[in-house]
Design a protein around this motif. Structure first.
Motif, PDB file in Angstrom:
ATOM      1  N   ASN A  54       0.819  -1.278   0.124  1.00 44.28           N
ATOM      2  CA  ASN A  54      -0.170   0.146   0.203  1.00 44.28           C
ATOM      3  C   ASN A  54       0.467   1.267  -0.060  1.00 44.28           C
ATOM      4  OD1 ASN A  54       1.140  -0.191   3.190  1.00 44.28           O
ATOM      5  ND2 ASN A  54      -1.155  -0.059   3.235  1.00 44.28           N
ATOM      6  N   GLY A  55       2.338   0.818  -0.913  1.00 40.58           N
ATOM      7  CA  GLY A  55       2.454   2.058  -0.460  1.00 40.58           C
ATOM      8  C   GLY A  55       3.820   3.420   0.756  1.00 40.58           C
ATOM      9  N   ARG A  56       3.391   2.145   1.640  1.00 36.78           N
ATOM     10  CA  ARG A  56       4.682   2.655   2.810  1.00 36.78           C
ATOM     11  C   ARG A  56       5.734   2.635   2.779  1.00 36.78           C
ATOM     12  NH1 ARG A  56       1.259   1.597   7.179  1.00 36.78           N
ATOM     13  NH2 ARG A  56       2.092  -0.711   7.756  1.00 36.78           N
ATOM     14  N   ALA A  57       7.069   3.674   2.574  1.00 38.08           N
ATOM     15  CA  ALA A  57       8.030   3.040   2.947  1.00 38.08           C
ATOM     16  C   ALA A  57       8.687   3.473   4.256  1.00 38.08           C
ATOM     17  CB  ALA A  57       8.520   3.857   1.612  1.00 38.08           C
ATOM     18  N   ASN A  58       9.496   2.727   4.303  1.00 42.84           N
ATOM     19  CA  ASN A  58      10.989   2.836   5.077  1.00 42.84           C
ATOM     20  C   ASN A  58      12.318   3.311   4.789  1.00 42.84           C
ATOM     21  OD1 ASN A  58      10.493   0.111   5.342  1.00 42.84           O
ATOM     22  ND2 ASN A  58      12.297  -0.247   6.581  1.00 42.84           N
ATOM     23  N   TYR A  59      13.312   3.503   5.344  1.00 46.82           N
ATOM     24  CA  TYR A  59      14.667   3.092   4.889  1.00 46.82           C
ATOM     25  C   TYR A  59      15.473   3.329   5.445  1.00 46.82           C
ATOM     26  CZ  TYR A  59      12.299   6.439   0.806  1.00 46.82           C
ATOM     27  OH  TYR A  59      11.903   6.692  -0.267  1.00 46.82           O
ATOM     28  N   ALA A  60      16.921   2.719   5.721  1.00 40.70           N
ATOM     29  CA  ALA A  60      18.147   3.086   6.447  1.00 40.70           C
ATOM     30  C   ALA A  60      18.714   4.005   6.975  1.00 40.70           C
ATOM     31  CB  ALA A  60      19.036   1.996   5.610  1.00 40.70           C
ATOM     32  N   ASP A  61      19.047   4.299   8.191  1.00 40.99           N
ATOM     33  CA  ASP A  61      19.269   5.624   8.474  1.00 40.99           C
ATOM     34  C   ASP A  61      20.213   6.143   7.316  1.00 40.99           C
ATOM     35  OD1 ASP A  61      18.727   4.864  11.934  1.00 40.99           O
ATOM     36  OD2 ASP A  61      17.381   5.919  10.416  1.00 40.99           O
ATOM     37  N   SER A  62      21.213   6.137   7.047  1.00 37.36           N
ATOM     38  CA  SER A  62      22.583   6.170   5.961  1.00 37.36           C
ATOM     39  C   SER A  62      21.647   6.920   4.766  1.00 37.36           C
ATOM     40  CB  SER A  62      23.727   4.914   6.101  1.00 37.36           C
ATOM     41  OG  SER A  62      22.700   3.661   5.258  1.00 37.36           O
ATOM     42  N   VAL A  63      20.752   6.736   4.821  1.00 36.82           N
ATOM     43  CA  VAL A  63      19.765   6.915   3.221  1.00 36.82           C
ATOM     44  C   VAL A  63      18.918   7.681   3.221  1.00 36.82           C
ATOM     45  CG1 VAL A  63      21.025   4.643   2.062  1.00 36.82           C
ATOM     46  CG2 VAL A  63      18.565   4.803   2.600  1.00 36.82           C
ATOM     47  N   LYS A  64      18.573   7.726   4.112  1.00 37.94           N
ATOM     48  CA  LYS A  64      17.316   8.469   3.987  1.00 37.94           C
ATOM     49  C   LYS A  64      17.900   9.993   3.517  1.00 37.94           C
ATOM     50  CE  LYS A  64      15.030   6.906   8.357  1.00 37.94           C
ATOM     51  NZ  LYS A  64      14.948   6.306   9.707  1.00 37.94           N
ATOM     52  N   GLY A  65      16.353  10.513   2.817  1.00 34.14           N
ATOM     53  CA  GLY A  65      16.870  11.833   2.364  1.00 34.14           C
ATOM     54  C   GLY A  65      18.125  12.008   1.233  1.00 34.14           C
ATOM     55  N   ARG A  66      18.760  10.870   1.055  1.00 32.42           N
ATOM     56  CA  ARG A  66      19.633  10.560  -0.364  1.00 32.42           C
ATOM     57  C   ARG A  66      18.650  10.128  -1.672  1.00 32.42           C
ATOM     58  NH1 ARG A  66      24.368   8.613  -0.553  1.00 32.42           N
ATOM     59  NH2 ARG A  66      23.974   7.196   1.324  1.00 32.42           N
ATOM     60  N   PHE A  67      17.903   8.743  -0.994  1.00 29.27           N
ATOM     61  CA  PHE A  67      17.500   7.762  -1.618  1.00 29.27           C
ATOM     62  C   PHE A  67      16.350   7.729  -1.639  1.00 29.27           C
ATOM     63  CE2 PHE A  67      20.634   4.043  -1.558  1.00 29.27           C
ATOM     64  CZ  PHE A  67      22.195   5.194  -2.095  1.00 29.27           C
ATOM     65  N   ARG A  71       7.246   2.142  -6.324  1.00 27.81           N
ATOM     66  CA  ARG A  71       6.550   1.057  -7.188  1.00 27.81           C
ATOM     67  C   ARG A  71       5.701   1.088  -7.884  1.00 27.81           C
ATOM     68  NH1 ARG A  71       5.391  -3.407  -2.702  1.00 27.81           N
ATOM     69  NH2 ARG A  71       4.028  -3.996  -4.503  1.00 27.81           N
ATOM     70  N   ASP A  72       5.475   0.885  -8.914  1.00 26.29           N
ATOM     71  CA  ASP A  72       5.038   1.128 -10.741  1.00 26.29           C
ATOM     72  C   ASP A  72       3.488  -0.432 -10.427  1.00 26.29           C
ATOM     73  OD1 ASP A  72       3.188   1.627 -12.578  1.00 26.29           O
ATOM     74  OD2 ASP A  72       4.510   2.394 -13.355  1.00 26.29           O
ATOM     75  N   ASN A  73       2.869  -0.261  -9.740  1.00 28.70           N
ATOM     76  CA  ASN A  73       1.699  -1.465  -9.612  1.00 28.70           C
ATOM     77  C   ASN A  73       1.026  -2.096 -11.671  1.00 28.70           C
ATOM     78  OD1 ASN A  73       2.259  -1.918  -6.719  1.00 28.70           O
ATOM     79  ND2 ASN A  73       0.248  -0.692  -6.332  1.00 28.70           N
ATOM     80  N   ALA A  74       0.748  -1.114 -12.216  1.00 29.17           N
ATOM     81  CA  ALA A  74       0.863  -1.388 -13.232  1.00 29.17           C
ATOM     82  C   ALA A  74       2.570  -2.292 -13.937  1.00 29.17           C
ATOM     83  CB  ALA A  74       0.591   0.050 -14.287  1.00 29.17           C
ATOM     84  N   LYS A  75       3.316  -1.572 -13.608  1.00 33.81           N
ATOM     85  CA  LYS A  75       4.447  -2.367 -14.643  1.00 33.81           C
ATOM     86  C   LYS A  75       4.708  -3.516 -13.331  1.00 33.81           C
ATOM     87  CE  LYS A  75       5.914   1.828 -16.930  1.00 33.81           C
ATOM     88  NZ  LYS A  75       6.631   2.332 -17.747  1.00 33.81           N
ATOM     89  N   ASN A  76       4.275  -4.007 -12.646  1.00 35.90           N
ATOM     90  CA  ASN A  76       4.896  -4.483 -11.571  1.00 35.90           C
ATOM     91  C   ASN A  76       6.582  -4.689 -11.005  1.00 35.90           C
ATOM     92  OD1 ASN A  76       2.265  -6.121 -11.377  1.00 35.90           O
ATOM     93  ND2 ASN A  76       2.863  -7.162 -12.953  1.00 35.90           N
TER      94      ASN A  76
END
Length: 117
Positions: A54-67, A71-76
């Motif tokens: 449903n689109g909820r994202a989480n990130y490693a601290d080392s990449v937050k703000g940069r990465f 997801r594109d559900n139509a293109k899998n």
């Protein structure tokens, strides 16, 4: 056999950008959490970012703000947009598909990302 097909790795200078892509079968993409992991030589594989169905994202601290993971559900397909890359981001990046609340997961073959001048 579930195949996750990755693309987009390569060599980039520090401060540059790359976008990784991972295509999964439609039968799993719609319900699985999709993620990106990376493994540098001598290190353990670590989670970089993940996004739920449903689109909820989480990130490693080392990449937050940069990465940014999306997801594109139509293109899998799941993407990892990597900006402001640093030499320490150098690693093999693996796409991962995990069924929620279960241990079942699948891995891509890995794509090399090298950040160097």
């Amino acid at each position: 056999q579930v195949q996750l097909v990755e693309s987009g790795g390569g060599l980039v200078q520090p401060g540059g950008s790359l976008r990784l892509s991972c295509e999964a079968p439609g039968s799993i993409f719609s319900i699985y959490t999709m993620g990106w992991y990376r493994q540098a030589p001598g290190n353990q594989r670590e989670l970089v970012a993940a996004i739920t169905s449903n689109g909820r994202a989480n990130y490693a601290d080392s990449v937050k703000g940069r990465f940014t993971i999306s997801r594109d559900n139509a293109k899998n397909t799941v993407y990892l947009q990597m900006n402001s890359l640093k030499p320490e981001d150098t690693a093999v990046y693996y796409c991962n598909a995990k069924k929620p609340y279960q241990v079942l997961m699948y891995w891509g073959q890995g794509t090399q990302v090298t950040v160097s001048s």
